[in-house]
Design an enzyme around this catalytic site. Structure first.
Site, mmCIF file in Angstrom:
data_model
loop_
_atom_site.group_PDB
_atom_site.id
_atom_site.type_symbol
_atom_site.label_atom_id
_atom_site.label_comp_id
_atom_site.label_asym_id
_atom_site.label_seq_id
_atom_site.Cartn_x
_atom_site.Cartn_y
_atom_site.Cartn_z
ATOM 1 N N ASN A 9 0.863 -1.184 0.000
ATOM 2 C CA ASN A 9 0.000 0.000 0.000
ATOM 3 C C ASN A 9 0.902 1.238 0.000
ATOM 4 O O ASN A 9 1.487 1.582 1.032
ATOM 5 C CB ASN A 9 -0.905 -0.001 1.231
ATOM 6 C CG ASN A 9 -1.852 1.194 1.262
ATOM 7 O OD1 ASN A 9 -1.694 2.148 0.505
ATOM 8 N ND2 ASN A 9 -2.831 1.161 2.151
ATOM 9 N N PRO A 10 1.032 1.931 -1.133
ATOM 10 C CA PRO A 10 1.972 3.061 -1.223
ATOM 11 C C PRO A 10 1.656 4.215 -0.287
ATOM 12 O O PRO A 10 2.533 5.024 0.020
ATOM 13 C CB PRO A 10 1.835 3.510 -2.692
ATOM 14 C CG PRO A 10 1.235 2.349 -3.409
ATOM 15 C CD PRO A 10 0.346 1.673 -2.399
ATOM 16 N N THR A 40 -1.321 -1.451 -4.332
ATOM 17 C CA THR A 40 -2.739 -1.095 -4.270
ATOM 18 C C THR A 40 -2.945 0.338 -4.753
ATOM 19 O O THR A 40 -2.099 1.214 -4.541
ATOM 20 C CB THR A 40 -3.303 -1.240 -2.848
ATOM 21 O OG1 THR A 40 -2.640 -0.295 -1.982
ATOM 22 C CG2 THR A 40 -3.081 -2.644 -2.302
ATOM 23 N N ASP A 67 -2.968 -1.518 9.478
ATOM 24 C CA ASP A 67 -3.951 -2.523 9.869
ATOM 25 C C ASP A 67 -5.006 -2.736 8.789
ATOM 26 O O ASP A 67 -5.469 -3.861 8.566
ATOM 27 C CB ASP A 67 -4.643 -2.111 11.172
ATOM 28 C CG ASP A 67 -3.754 -2.316 12.392
ATOM 29 O OD1 ASP A 67 -2.756 -3.049 12.275
ATOM 30 O OD2 ASP A 67 -4.066 -1.760 13.459
ATOM 31 N N THR A 69 -4.669 -2.482 5.498
ATOM 32 C CA THR A 69 -4.093 -3.280 4.418
ATOM 33 C C THR A 69 -3.974 -4.740 4.829
ATOM 34 O O THR A 69 -4.288 -5.650 4.049
ATOM 35 C CB THR A 69 -2.705 -2.736 4.032
ATOM 36 O OG1 THR A 69 -2.810 -1.347 3.729
ATOM 37 C CG2 THR A 69 -2.141 -3.478 2.842
ATOM 38 N N ASP A 274 -11.425 0.459 10.620
ATOM 39 C CA ASP A 274 -12.221 1.011 9.528
ATOM 40 C C ASP A 274 -13.701 0.742 9.774
ATOM 41 O O ASP A 274 -14.064 -0.149 10.550
ATOM 42 C CB ASP A 274 -11.802 0.402 8.187
ATOM 43 C CG ASP A 274 -10.403 0.819 7.782
ATOM 44 O OD1 ASP A 274 -10.049 1.993 8.014
ATOM 45 O OD2 ASP A 274 -9.658 -0.023 7.240
#
Length: 298
Positions: A9-10, A40, A67, A69, A274
């Site tokens: 995840n960049p 991603t 978390d 990702t 999330d």
């Protein structure tokens, strides 16, 4: 040929992923014949990549990110007929699962110390049709914590969650919940109901000291608070760690349950940090469901 997929995840960890991606790829290449890197770009990409890796029957899937990702990648592997071994290099703010598995919070150290021989089983939680690897929380305090924005997380780290939670302590809002736990129904009034898989919550270790990552249990905690005073009384119990019910906190290990709220309330459960599905919620544990790489010796 032994293949690994590295999902990156960049945007995680204050956009530090690019800095560590090549290091992780080189480290994994010492253990695997092929390492494919997938980045991603949108929500759900990590789930899609992990699911495809399972269908392709690669040996191992790794995630680099926070978390969210890690949750997405695990969700992609959950309940697949073939599940690759799973590992991750934490870049986010809290990284509760990493703490439980003794993976270093320093990305460079987590990568350099990785050893393919350190593997263990890992429980996964299922909530309605989704999955979680650490925590589901419902109520006014959890909702305030889950609403912490990205800028605050980046600036203050896990302290941002603490600040937001403390602010909400002085809100009188509680809810009437119905809990069905392993077949037994209980009615409670609370501002916060939490279901966890590991001992670490919000970056604070040993809040649930008896929880292990592969013990086959979920753990229910809730505040017995009908006032601000009750809420403040619960703080020492939480700081000390909860391994049994107290006057201020409800506590029950369990394997399956259901949660409903009696008010016509718009509650948004937080799932691994999330927003999750709407109530009512059904929970169950998938015991020892994944083989996971851990950090230092357990």
């Amino acid at each position: 040929m032994k293949k690994a997929v590295l999902i990156v995840n960049p945007s995680s960890g204050n956009e530090e992923a690019e800095k560590y991606e090549s290091q992780a790829q080189k480290k994994l290449a010492t253990f695997f014949d092929e390492v494919e890197v997938l980045r991603t770009e949108a929500e759900g990409d990590a789930t899609k990549f992990a699911r495809q890796a399972a269908k392709d029957k690669v040996d191992s899937v790794f995630a680099m990110g926070g978390d969210g990702t890690v949750n997405e990648a695990i969700s992609g592997l959950a309940e697949q007929e073939y599940r690759p071994k799973f590992g991750f290099f934490p870049l986010g703010t809290v990284n509760d699962l990493a703490r439980s598995l003794k993976i270093s919070m320093e990305p460079q150290e987590a990568i350099s110390s990785f050893n393919v021989d350190r593997k263990s089983s890992l429980d996964i939680g299922k909530i309605n049709d989704d999955y979680f690897m650490n925590i589901v929380s419902v109520g006014s305090i959890p909702e305030a914590i889950s609403n912490v924005d990205v800028e605050e997380k980046t600036k203050f780290g896990k302290l941002a969650y603490f600040i937001s939670g403390v602010k909400e302590v002085f809100n009188d809002q509680t809810y009437h919940f119905s809990l069905e736990i392993d077949g037994e129904t209980t009615e409670i009034e609370s501002s916060a109901v939490v279901i966890v898989l590991t001992r670490t919550i919000g970056g604070f270790q040993h809040i649930v000291p008896e929880a292990e990552a592969n013990d086959g249990n979920l753990y229910l905690l809730y505040l017995k608070d009908q006032s601000i005073t009750d809420r403040l009384k619960s703080v020492p119990d939480i700081v000390k760690g909860v391994d049994q019910p107290t006057e201020n906190i409800g506590y029950t290990p369990f394997t399956a349950g259901r949660l409903t709220v009696k008010e016509d309330a718009e509650l948004h459960p937080s799932v691994d940090g999330d927003e999750g599905p709407e109530l009512p919620l059904s929970f169950k544990v998938l015991p020892q469901h994944l083989e996971v790489y851990y950090g230092s010796e357990q």
